[in-house]
Scaffold this motif. Structure first.
Motif, PDB file in Angstrom:
ATOM      1  N   GLN A   6      35.744 -29.363 -25.680  1.00 38.24           N
ATOM      2  CA  GLN A   6      36.248 -27.998 -25.711  1.00 38.24           C
ATOM      3  C   GLN A   6      35.353 -27.146 -26.598  1.00 38.24           C
ATOM      4  N   CYS A  22      38.292 -26.963 -20.631  1.00 40.98           N
ATOM      5  CA  CYS A  22      38.222 -28.332 -21.137  1.00 40.98           C
ATOM      6  C   CYS A  22      37.465 -29.186 -20.114  1.00 40.98           C
ATOM      7  N   HIS A  34      46.987 -33.317 -20.909  1.00 42.43           N
ATOM      8  CA  HIS A  34      47.992 -32.680 -21.759  1.00 42.43           C
ATOM      9  C   HIS A  34      47.330 -31.594 -22.599  1.00 42.43           C
ATOM     10  N   TRP A  35      48.062 -30.521 -22.845  1.00 40.26           N
ATOM     11  CA  TRP A  35      47.640 -29.483 -23.781  1.00 40.26           C
ATOM     12  C   TRP A  35      48.715 -29.310 -24.848  1.00 40.26           C
ATOM     13  N   ARG A  37      49.232 -27.194 -28.815  1.00 45.24           N
ATOM     14  CA  ARG A  37      48.648 -26.202 -29.710  1.00 45.24           C
ATOM     15  C   ARG A  37      49.257 -26.375 -31.096  1.00 45.24           C
ATOM     16  N   HIS A  49      51.364 -30.038 -19.194  1.00 46.06           N
ATOM     17  CA  HIS A  49      50.574 -31.183 -18.774  1.00 46.06           C
ATOM     18  C   HIS A  49      50.568 -31.267 -17.250  1.00 46.06           C
ATOM     19  N   LEU A  62      48.256 -24.312 -16.030  1.00 51.48           N
ATOM     20  CA  LEU A  62      47.190 -25.298 -16.111  1.00 51.48           C
ATOM     21  C   LEU A  62      46.527 -25.385 -14.759  1.00 51.48           C
ATOM     22  N   LEU A  73      43.332 -24.057 -19.367  1.00 47.25           N
ATOM     23  CA  LEU A  73      44.643 -23.572 -19.800  1.00 47.25           C
ATOM     24  C   LEU A  73      44.608 -22.053 -19.755  1.00 47.25           C
ATOM     25  N   TYR A  86      44.061 -25.080 -29.948  1.00 47.25           N
ATOM     26  CA  TYR A  86      44.540 -25.639 -28.691  1.00 47.25           C
ATOM     27  C   TYR A  86      43.792 -26.947 -28.408  1.00 47.25           C
ATOM     28  N   TYR A  87      44.559 -27.987 -28.164  1.00 52.04           N
ATOM     29  CA  TYR A  87      44.002 -29.313 -27.931  1.00 52.04           C
ATOM     30  C   TYR A  87      44.192 -29.725 -26.466  1.00 52.04           C
ATOM     31  N   CYS A  88      43.117 -30.160 -25.869  1.00 49.46           N
ATOM     32  CA  CYS A  88      43.154 -30.738 -24.523  1.00 49.46           C
ATOM     33  C   CYS A  88      43.039 -32.248 -24.697  1.00 49.46           C
ATOM     34  N   GLY A 103      39.695 -29.637 -30.719  1.00 52.49           N
ATOM     35  CA  GLY A 103      40.363 -28.475 -30.162  1.00 52.49           C
ATOM     36  C   GLY A 103      39.546 -27.200 -30.189  1.00 52.49           C
TER      37      GLY A 103
END
Lengths: 110, 114
Positions: A6, A22, A34-35, A37, A49, A62, A73, A86-88, A103
């Protein structure tokens, strides 16, 4: 664990759409995307997700590429409250654990 | 539901002391996770349980760290003896297979070891 890539940071203006990319080129057929934050000084929270099809919920959308090697996202109207990391994450089915990367830090400005 | 509950919210202790962090998962969830977050290493999974049984503790840094889940509504993460490098925010999360494994995180415990 399958790896995701990312951008470190992104900026957006308030009330504009935001597309957070991502890349996950080594994704396997049973990996879920999955995402999450993380707002400042809080624990991470689930966003959305999906597996193969595009997904929508009250927070975001998504979009998953046809080859599943990337996803995006989409926050339809960013607000100041959406400023977060924000984490993928890829979740290997049937395992339940998540491996967080670094992230994308999203800044939202007026 | 009150969500995942962690205590204490802040802990300051001296090097060498024992530290115990506590977590109450969401009722009905059968998975419980312990994470540690630092600026240098980000968010790391330490250990997770399924139906009170430890499944994967490969993230536990060393023998000074131990975690238990004596019943479905309570878990502890213990550090003995504590060291300054253990200073971090420790998060507990819980999830359920029924809920597509969506993890719900607690507010975290900020640990400072001096």
């Amino acid at each position: 664990d399958a790896k995701t890539t990312q951008p470190n940071s992104m900026e957006s203006n308030e009330e504009e759409p935001v597309h957070l990319p991502c890349n996950h080129s080594t994704i396997s057929g049973t990996d879920y995307i999955h995402w999450y934050r993380q707002l400042p000084s809080q624990g991470p929270e689930y966003v959305i997700h999906g597996l193969t099809s595009n997904v929508n919920n009250r927070m975001a959308s998504l979009a998953i590429a046809e080859d599943r090697k990337s996803s995006t996202l989409i926050l339809h109207r960013a607000t100041l409250r959406d400023a977060a990391v924000y984490y993928c994450i890829l979740r290997e089915y049937p395992a339940s654990k998540l491996t967080f990367g670094t992230g994308t830090r999203l800044q939202v400005t007026l | 539901d009150a969500g995942v509950i962690q205590s204490p919210r802040h802990e300051v202790t001296e090097m060498g002391q024992e530290v115990t962090l506590r977590c109450k998962p969401i009722s009905g969830h059968d998975y419980l996770f312990w994470y540690r977050q630092t600026m240098m290493r980000g968010l790391e999974l330490l250990i997770y349980f399924n139906n009170n049984v430890p499944i994967d503790d490969s993230g536990m840094p060393e023998d000074r760290f131990s975690a238990k889940m004596p019943n479905a509504s309570f878990s502890t993460l213990k550090i003995q003896p504590s060291e300054p490098r253990d200073s971090a925010v420790y998060f507990c999360a819980s999830s359920s297979q029924v809920d597509s494994y969506e993890q719900y995180f607690g507010p975290g415990t900020r640990l400072t070891v001096t």
